[in-house]
Design a protein around this motif. Structure first.
Motif, PDB file in Angstrom:
ATOM      1  N   GLY A 214     -26.685  23.870  -4.103  1.00 50.79           N
ATOM      2  CA  GLY A 214     -25.319  23.495  -4.841  1.00 50.79           C
ATOM      3  C   GLY A 214     -24.209  23.013  -3.751  1.00 50.79           C
ATOM      4  O   GLY A 214     -24.512  22.935  -2.782  1.00 50.79           O
ATOM      5  N   PHE A 215     -23.112  23.046  -4.524  1.00 51.21           N
ATOM      6  CA  PHE A 215     -21.911  22.372  -3.560  1.00 51.21           C
ATOM      7  C   PHE A 215     -20.561  23.321  -3.939  1.00 51.21           C
ATOM      8  O   PHE A 215     -20.684  24.114  -5.091  1.00 51.21           O
ATOM      9  N   VAL A 216     -19.787  23.088  -3.128  1.00 50.00           N
ATOM     10  CA  VAL A 216     -18.556  23.963  -3.458  1.00 50.00           C
ATOM     11  C   VAL A 216     -17.414  22.898  -3.302  1.00 50.00           C
ATOM     12  O   VAL A 216     -17.078  21.942  -2.699  1.00 50.00           O
ATOM     13  N   THR A 217     -16.391  23.302  -4.321  1.00 53.15           N
ATOM     14  CA  THR A 217     -15.024  22.721  -4.309  1.00 53.15           C
ATOM     15  C   THR A 217     -14.163  23.304  -3.051  1.00 53.15           C
ATOM     16  O   THR A 217     -14.308  24.592  -3.091  1.00 53.15           O
ATOM     17  N   THR A 218     -13.486  22.683  -2.237  1.00 48.25           N
ATOM     18  CA  THR A 218     -12.816  23.342  -0.932  1.00 48.25           C
ATOM     19  C   THR A 218     -11.354  23.860  -1.374  1.00 48.25           C
ATOM     20  O   THR A 218     -10.819  23.636  -2.572  1.00 48.25           O
ATOM     21  N   ALA A 219     -10.950  24.908  -0.474  1.00 49.71           N
ATOM     22  CA  ALA A 219      -9.290  25.313  -0.818  1.00 49.71           C
ATOM     23  C   ALA A 219      -8.587  24.362  -0.753  1.00 49.71           C
ATOM     24  O   ALA A 219      -7.517  24.070  -1.443  1.00 49.71           O
ATOM     25  N   ARG A 220      -8.821  23.044  -0.006  1.00 48.53           N
ATOM     26  CA  ARG A 220      -7.956  22.087   0.068  1.00 48.53           C
ATOM     27  C   ARG A 220      -8.020  21.140  -1.156  1.00 48.53           C
ATOM     28  O   ARG A 220      -7.049  20.709  -1.428  1.00 48.53           O
ATOM     29  N   ALA A 221      -9.043  21.290  -2.011  1.00 48.55           N
ATOM     30  CA  ALA A 221      -9.095  20.638  -3.276  1.00 48.55           C
ATOM     31  C   ALA A 221      -8.154  21.317  -4.037  1.00 48.55           C
ATOM     32  O   ALA A 221      -7.412  20.734  -4.924  1.00 48.55           O
ATOM     33  N   TYR A 222      -8.182  22.589  -4.174  1.00 49.78           N
ATOM     34  CA  TYR A 222      -7.232  23.633  -4.887  1.00 49.78           C
ATOM     35  C   TYR A 222      -5.843  23.108  -4.560  1.00 49.78           C
ATOM     36  O   TYR A 222      -4.846  22.938  -5.405  1.00 49.78           O
ATOM     37  N   GLN A 223      -5.610  23.142  -3.108  1.00 52.30           N
ATOM     38  CA  GLN A 223      -4.225  22.927  -2.901  1.00 52.30           C
ATOM     39  C   GLN A 223      -3.871  21.568  -3.211  1.00 52.30           C
ATOM     40  O   GLN A 223      -2.474  21.434  -3.721  1.00 52.30           O
ATOM     41  N   TYR A 224      -4.624  20.612  -3.068  1.00 52.17           N
ATOM     42  CA  TYR A 224      -4.248  19.162  -3.613  1.00 52.17           C
ATOM     43  C   TYR A 224      -3.966  19.188  -5.244  1.00 52.17           C
ATOM     44  O   TYR A 224      -2.926  18.555  -5.357  1.00 52.17           O
ATOM     45  N   PHE A 225      -4.787  19.932  -5.814  1.00 52.43           N
ATOM     46  CA  PHE A 225      -4.474  19.814  -7.343  1.00 52.43           C
ATOM     47  C   PHE A 225      -3.288  20.517  -7.718  1.00 52.43           C
ATOM     48  O   PHE A 225      -2.468  20.141  -8.476  1.00 52.43           O
ATOM     49  N   MET A 226      -2.784  21.555  -6.924  1.00 53.29           N
ATOM     50  CA  MET A 226      -1.633  22.352  -7.256  1.00 53.29           C
ATOM     51  C   MET A 226      -0.550  21.515  -6.827  1.00 53.29           C
ATOM     52  O   MET A 226       0.569  21.486  -7.542  1.00 53.29           O
ATOM     53  N   SER A 227      -0.486  20.661  -5.669  1.00 53.75           N
ATOM     54  CA  SER A 227       0.560  19.863  -5.307  1.00 53.75           C
ATOM     55  C   SER A 227       0.765  18.634  -6.217  1.00 53.75           C
ATOM     56  O   SER A 227       1.912  18.106  -6.582  1.00 53.75           O
ATOM     57  N   GLN A 228      -0.315  17.723  -6.587  1.00 53.01           N
ATOM     58  CA  GLN A 228      -0.320  16.563  -7.224  1.00 53.01           C
ATOM     59  C   GLN A 228       0.210  16.927  -8.714  1.00 53.01           C
ATOM     60  O   GLN A 228       0.614  15.974  -9.189  1.00 53.01           O
ATOM     61  N   THR A 229      -0.210  17.777  -9.212  1.00 52.10           N
ATOM     62  CA  THR A 229      -0.115  18.140 -10.671  1.00 52.10           C
ATOM     63  C   THR A 229       1.547  18.762 -10.490  1.00 52.10           C
ATOM     64  O   THR A 229       2.133  18.980 -11.803  1.00 52.10           O
ATOM     65  N   GLY A 230       2.304  19.177  -9.600  1.00 56.84           N
ATOM     66  CA  GLY A 230       3.778  19.738  -9.606  1.00 56.84           C
ATOM     67  C   GLY A 230       3.703  21.152  -9.941  1.00 56.84           C
ATOM     68  O   GLY A 230       4.481  21.740 -10.115  1.00 56.84           O
ATOM     69  N   LEU A 231       2.563  21.561  -9.811  1.00 53.81           N
ATOM     70  CA  LEU A 231       2.248  23.244 -10.468  1.00 53.81           C
ATOM     71  C   LEU A 231       2.877  24.018  -9.392  1.00 53.81           C
ATOM     72  O   LEU A 231       3.358  25.056  -9.859  1.00 53.81           O
ATOM     73  N   ASN A 232       2.711  23.913  -8.248  1.00 56.21           N
ATOM     74  CA  ASN A 232       3.402  24.671  -7.171  1.00 56.21           C
ATOM     75  C   ASN A 232       4.948  25.285  -7.542  1.00 56.21           C
ATOM     76  O   ASN A 232       5.038  26.425  -7.651  1.00 56.21           O
TER      77      ASN A 232
ATOM     78  N   ALA B 211      -5.981  30.101  -1.803  1.00 59.25           N
ATOM     79  CA  ALA B 211      -6.257  29.223  -2.524  1.00 59.25           C
ATOM     80  C   ALA B 211      -7.792  29.611  -3.000  1.00 59.25           C
ATOM     81  O   ALA B 211      -8.341  30.814  -3.072  1.00 59.25           O
ATOM     82  N   LEU B 212      -8.296  28.640  -3.937  1.00 57.50           N
ATOM     83  CA  LEU B 212      -9.746  29.179  -4.715  1.00 57.50           C
ATOM     84  C   LEU B 212     -10.573  27.952  -4.702  1.00 57.50           C
ATOM     85  O   LEU B 212     -10.482  26.695  -4.735  1.00 57.50           O
ATOM     86  N   SER B 213     -11.976  28.190  -3.902  1.00 60.81           N
ATOM     87  CA  SER B 213     -13.090  27.421  -3.964  1.00 60.81           C
ATOM     88  C   SER B 213     -14.033  27.777  -4.977  1.00 60.81           C
ATOM     89  O   SER B 213     -14.074  29.013  -5.558  1.00 60.81           O
ATOM     90  N   ALA B 214     -14.599  26.629  -5.810  1.00 57.34           N
ATOM     91  CA  ALA B 214     -15.420  26.921  -6.809  1.00 57.34           C
ATOM     92  C   ALA B 214     -16.946  26.712  -6.406  1.00 57.34           C
ATOM     93  O   ALA B 214     -17.074  25.438  -5.863  1.00 57.34           O
ATOM     94  N   ALA B 215     -17.861  27.617  -6.208  1.00 57.21           N
ATOM     95  CA  ALA B 215     -19.273  27.303  -6.114  1.00 57.21           C
ATOM     96  C   ALA B 215     -19.963  26.773  -7.247  1.00 57.21           C
ATOM     97  O   ALA B 215     -20.206  27.518  -8.301  1.00 57.21           O
ATOM     98  N   VAL B 216     -20.578  25.562  -7.249  1.00 56.89           N
ATOM     99  CA  VAL B 216     -21.501  25.211  -8.401  1.00 56.89           C
ATOM    100  C   VAL B 216     -23.111  25.250  -7.833  1.00 56.89           C
ATOM    101  O   VAL B 216     -23.329  24.274  -7.084  1.00 56.89           O
ATOM    102  N   GLN B 217     -23.783  26.095  -8.369  1.00 57.96           N
ATOM    103  CA  GLN B 217     -25.019  26.202  -7.881  1.00 57.96           C
ATOM    104  C   GLN B 217     -26.110  26.042  -9.290  1.00 57.96           C
ATOM    105  O   GLN B 217     -25.523  26.585 -10.200  1.00 57.96           O
ATOM    106  N   MET B 218     -27.346  25.743  -8.904  1.00 56.99           N
ATOM    107  CA  MET B 218     -28.283  25.496  -9.833  1.00 56.99           C
ATOM    108  C   MET B 218     -28.422  26.887 -10.510  1.00 56.99           C
ATOM    109  O   MET B 218     -28.637  27.971  -9.794  1.00 56.99           O
ATOM    110  N   MET B 219     -28.623  26.667 -11.883  1.00 56.92           N
ATOM    111  CA  MET B 219     -28.940  28.057 -12.522  1.00 56.92           C
ATOM    112  C   MET B 219     -30.303  28.471 -12.539  1.00 56.92           C
ATOM    113  O   MET B 219     -31.208  27.552 -12.420  1.00 56.92           O
ATOM    114  N   VAL B 220     -30.596  29.705 -12.188  1.00 59.66           N
ATOM    115  CA  VAL B 220     -31.854  30.261 -12.207  1.00 59.66           C
ATOM    116  C   VAL B 220     -32.017  30.883 -13.804  1.00 59.66           C
ATOM    117  O   VAL B 220     -31.168  31.442 -14.299  1.00 59.66           O
TER     118      VAL B 220
END
Length: 357
Positions: free
Chosen positions: A44-62, A186-195
């Motif tokens: 699988g893959f993960v979204t990074t802490a940087r992606a979360y921080q980018y989301f929070m700043s770009q949306t004005g949510l911080n 920050a939060l990372s999400a791991a997206v992993q093949m389902m067993v």
């Protein structure tokens, strides 16, 4: 700054456990096992802490989140805390994800689909918190897991729901007590093949009942492992001697219900077939195979470990879906040696809530 530091998405085989700042403990551990060990981990893959921080700043949510948190008059007032946290979570889930970030996640899901040779594969999505300057980021509280998710849009949506889980009442209260600013978490999400589990469970490289480190403990149930986590089914219990690699204790329990995945997404509870209820969910040889992985993972990490596994119904193959340091006996051991064990009120990352659709 390397491209890894600015990436929104990283693959398991690009990650190591030292990347906890980039992707949190859970995600970096999946990366470590994939890139540096010979244990079977669904890809699988993960979204990074940087992606979360980018989301929070770009949306004005911080700014909005800061404003709402500053408006809390009394953190000990559970109603007030709950109302504010719920408002914050709704803001996060309701925001529009920046299109470039959403595209990165959708592209990674499409790439995963191609790598696995499956159209729109089913995935499990698990949250992994990270915090600057905090050695134990497991304080982040109840982090969601979503099972049997399918389709790029739903994956993006669940990642956003993972983001909101940083603002549970409990996690927000704890950070306040620690004087820890929310922008540093920050939060990372791991997206992993389902067993597609026909059996699953948890295992420890120490006997958690008594702290005996010469033993391995493996618990097993039918279906998805969430029913162990939620305490709905009492599992079969195996104790294995690390030296002889023999099962020294076995307790097989009647297991009448199981949580199973539905073919088109989501999960449901159903009865275990009558003839299987009293049978062990794993064969002895499967238990021994798992014990071998436990030894390898403990040797690699150099500490007691707490792991989750699943047995695939289609291939009869065992998979390790999570591994993290065990906390209770590790802390007792450190205490006995007079070492610093950190904050005992830390919410452990294994204290996570599972959401099944």
């Amino acid at each position: 700054m390397s491209s890894r530091d600015t990436a929104n998405v990283l693959w398991f085989d690009e990650l190591h456990r030292k990347d906890v700042n980039l992707v949190g403990g859970k995600s970096s551990s999946l990366g470590e096992m994939t890139s540096s060990m010979e244990v079977p981990v669904p890809y699988g893959f993960v979204t990074t802490a940087r992606a979360y921080q980018y989301f929070m700043s770009q949306t004005g949510l911080n700014d909005k989140v800061n404003e709402l948190l500053e408006g809390i008059k009394d953190y000990e007032n559970s109603d007030e805390l709950h109302k504010t946290c719920e408002e914050i979570r709704n803001l996060i889930v309701g925001a529009t994800m920046p299109s470039d970030l959403a595209e990165d996640i959708k592209k990674a899901y499409a790439d995963l689909s191609e790598k696995m040779g499956q159209d729109d594969p089913f995935v499990a999505i698990r949250s992994s918190a990270t915090a600057e300057d905090l050695p134990n980021a497991s304080f982040a509280g109840q982090q969601e897991s979503y099972l049997n998710i399918k389709g790029a849009d739903d994956v993006v949506n669940r990642v956003q729901q993972c983001y909101s889980s940083l603002f549970t009442d409990r996690a927000t209260y704890y950070r306040h007590k620690q004087h820890f600013p929310h922008e540093k978490v920050a939060l990372s999400a791991a997206v992993q093949m389902m067993v597609f589990s026909k059996a699953s469970g948890i295992m420890f490289s120490v006997n958690v009942a008594n702290g005996d480190e010469s033993k391995i403990v493996i618990d097993a149930i039918y279906g998805l492992g969430e029913y162990i986590v939620l305490g709905k089914v009492t599992p079969d219990h195996f104790v294995i001697d690390k030296q002889s690699m023999k099962i020294v204790e076995k307790n097989i329990i009647k297991k009448s219900i199981q949580l199973v995945r539905l073919p088109d997404g989501g999960t449901k509870e159903e009865p275990v077939p009558e003839e299987l209820q009293d049978k062990q969910a794993l064969t002895d040889s499967q238990v021994i195979e798992l014990a071998g992985y436990v030894k390898e993972i403990e040797r690699h990490y150099g500490c007691y470990m707490d792991m989750e596994y699943a047995l695939d119904a289609n291939t009869n193959r065992l998979w390790i879906v999570q591994a993290r340091p065990e906390t209770v006996w590790s802390q007792r051991k450190k205490k006995a040696k007079g070492e610093d064990v950190g904050d005992e009120n830390v919410v452990d990352e294994s204290d996570a809530k599972v959401v099944v659709r």
